[in-house]
Design an enzyme around this catalytic site. Structure first.
Site, PDB file in Angstrom:
ATOM      1  N   LYS A  15       0.833  -1.212   0.000  1.00  0.00           N
ATOM      2  CA  LYS A  15       0.000   0.000   0.000  1.00  0.00           C
ATOM      3  C   LYS A  15       0.865   1.258   0.000  1.00  0.00           C
ATOM      4  CE  LYS A  15      -2.284  -0.853   3.850  1.00  0.00           C
ATOM      5  NZ  LYS A  15      -1.691  -2.143   4.240  1.00  0.00           N
ATOM      6  N   ARG A  90      -9.266   1.165   9.197  1.00  0.00           N
ATOM      7  CA  ARG A  90      -8.955  -0.254   9.384  1.00  0.00           C
ATOM      8  C   ARG A  90     -10.061  -0.973  10.142  1.00  0.00           C
ATOM      9  NH1 ARG A  90      -2.999   0.343   9.117  1.00  0.00           N
ATOM     10  NH2 ARG A  90      -1.930  -1.616   9.366  1.00  0.00           N
ATOM     11  N   ARG A 129      11.411  -6.064   4.142  1.00  0.00           N
ATOM     12  CA  ARG A 129      11.071  -4.638   4.111  1.00  0.00           C
ATOM     13  C   ARG A 129      12.012  -3.779   4.973  1.00  0.00           C
ATOM     14  NH1 ARG A 129       4.971  -2.739   4.932  1.00  0.00           N
ATOM     15  NH2 ARG A 129       5.159  -3.306   7.100  1.00  0.00           N
ATOM     16  N   ARG A 162      11.294  -2.560  10.695  1.00  0.00           N
ATOM     17  CA  ARG A 162      10.301  -2.316  11.738  1.00  0.00           C
ATOM     18  C   ARG A 162      10.263  -3.468  12.733  1.00  0.00           C
ATOM     19  NH1 ARG A 162       4.955  -0.454   8.609  1.00  0.00           N
ATOM     20  NH2 ARG A 162       4.054  -1.628  10.329  1.00  0.00           N
ATOM     21  N   ARG A 173      -0.572  -9.503  13.008  1.00  0.00           N
ATOM     22  CA  ARG A 173      -1.112  -8.395  12.209  1.00  0.00           C
ATOM     23  C   ARG A 173      -1.995  -8.918  11.082  1.00  0.00           C
ATOM     24  NH1 ARG A 173       3.992  -5.759  10.452  1.00  0.00           N
ATOM     25  NH2 ARG A 173       2.756  -4.173   9.448  1.00  0.00           N
TER      26      ARG A 173
HETATM   27  P1  AMP Z   1       1.048   0.198   9.176  1.00  0.00           P
HETATM   28  O1  AMP Z   1       2.297   0.988   8.980  1.00  0.00           O
HETATM   29  O2  AMP Z   1      -0.102   0.734   8.380  1.00  0.00           O
HETATM   30  O3  AMP Z   1       1.246  -1.270   8.997  1.00  0.00           O
HETATM   31  O4  AMP Z   1       0.639   0.416  10.720  1.00  0.00           O
HETATM   32  C1  AMP Z   1       1.472  -0.010  11.763  1.00  0.00           C
HETATM   33  C2  AMP Z   1       0.671  -0.198  13.035  1.00  0.00           C
HETATM   34  O5  AMP Z   1       0.087   1.061  13.412  1.00  0.00           O
HETATM   35  C3  AMP Z   1      -0.499  -1.157  12.923  1.00  0.00           C
HETATM   36  O6  AMP Z   1      -0.116  -2.510  13.079  1.00  0.00           O
HETATM   37  C4  AMP Z   1      -1.386  -0.657  14.068  1.00  0.00           C
HETATM   38  O7  AMP Z   1      -0.870  -1.072  15.319  1.00  0.00           O
HETATM   39  C5  AMP Z   1      -1.205   0.844  13.971  1.00  0.00           C
HETATM   40  N1  AMP Z   1      -2.207   1.432  13.052  1.00  0.00           N
HETATM   41  C6  AMP Z   1      -1.971   1.992  11.831  1.00  0.00           C
HETATM   42  N2  AMP Z   1      -3.112   2.417  11.283  1.00  0.00           N
HETATM   43  C7  AMP Z   1      -4.101   2.112  12.145  1.00  0.00           C
HETATM   44  C8  AMP Z   1      -5.506   2.294  12.140  1.00  0.00           C
HETATM   45  N3  AMP Z   1      -6.152   2.842  11.101  1.00  0.00           N
HETATM   46  N4  AMP Z   1      -6.208   1.862  13.228  1.00  0.00           N
HETATM   47  C9  AMP Z   1      -5.583   1.311  14.284  1.00  0.00           C
HETATM   48  N5  AMP Z   1      -4.263   1.095  14.354  1.00  0.00           N
HETATM   49  C10 AMP Z   1      -3.517   1.497  13.296  1.00  0.00           C
END
Ligand code: AMP
Length: 222
Positions: A15, A90, A129, A162, A173
């Site tokens: 994404k 989400r 990544r 990460r 996740r």
């Molecule tokens: P991402 O970089 O999008 O994979 O986000 C990393 C982490 O941030 C996720 O695993 C969640 O813990 C938190 N996170 C990101 N976006 C959201 C969201 N829209 N709602 C809740 N937690 C989020």
């Protein structure tokens, strides 16, 4: 007329990479909830302290915290012509509130690009990544490597992996995605804005599909 795009899809599907391309093409800001949380954690803000534990465990940050953060971000002037939302919403609750927020501005989610791939592909992508600590740009050891190992091509920042990309957290996740985020497909399909994108192929093939899906909207809004 504004153009508001949501990128839906599991962690590791690409994404962020596609959002960067959309940003460059359309001149609209990419708003990534994950990036905003990581910035807040790096700066040690109150928001960062609230979010950190959830992120490390691979759980979602509570809706209210996430929604407040995004509401503040999309109210900024650079988002007046539209946004590319990456990683938000989400949950169905987040999607409902997003609809309300946009409606107040006379806008709506115009298109949801749902990029999907098999669990095998996702785990492989997450493992390779690397991210820039400074600008957040995403690299992949195999499919999209940096030119000088460990250094961002864009800004010269150092690359890192990460914490939540570790295998045990990755699995959690993906499970959370199934339980909490997959219901959004039905939510947006009902609204007639969901487009299925096959995320199995390389960056170019995903990009071609996305461009084909978004182009008619760009023409319509121009
Ligand atoms: P991402 O970089 O999008 O994979 O986000 C990393 C982490 O941030 C996720 O695993 C969640 O813990 C938190 N996170 C990101 N976006 C959201 C969201 N829209 N709602 C809740 N937690 C989020």
């Amino acid at each position: 007329m504004a153009l508001d795009i949501v990128l839906l899809g599991p962690p590791g599907v690409g994404k962020g990479t596609q959002a960067e391309r959309l940003e460059a093409w359309l001149g609209l800001p990419q708003v990534s909830s994950g990036d905003l949380f990581r910035e807040a954690i790096a700066k040690g803000t109150r928001l960062g302290r609230k979010a950190e534990g959830y992120i490390d465990r691979g759980e979602l940050v509570p809706d209210q915290v996430t929604i407040d953060m995004i509401a503040e971000r999309i109210a900024k002037p650079d988002c007046a012509k539209g946004v590319i939302l990456d990683g938000f919403p989400r949950t169905v609750e987040q999607a409902r509130i997003l609809d309300e927020l946009l409606a107040k501005m006379g806008r709506r989610v115009d298109i949801v690009l749902d990029i999907e791939a098999s669990e095998e592909t996702l785990l492989e992508r997450l493992t390779g990544r690397w991210l820039c600590r400074q600008c957040g740009r995403v690299y992949h050891r195999l499919s999209n490597p940096e030119q000088v190992r460990g250094i961002c091509d864009e800004c010269g920042g150092r690359l890192y992996q990460r914490e939540d990309d570790r295998p045990k957290t990755q699995r959690r996740r993906l499970q959370v995605y199934q339980d909490r985020t997959v219901p959004l497909q039905a939510y947006y399909r009902r609204k007639g804005v969901l487009v299925d994108i096959d995320g199995e192929g390389d960056v170019e093939s995903v990009w071609r599909q996305i461009k084909a899906a978004v182009e008619p909207l760009v023409a319509q809004k121009a």
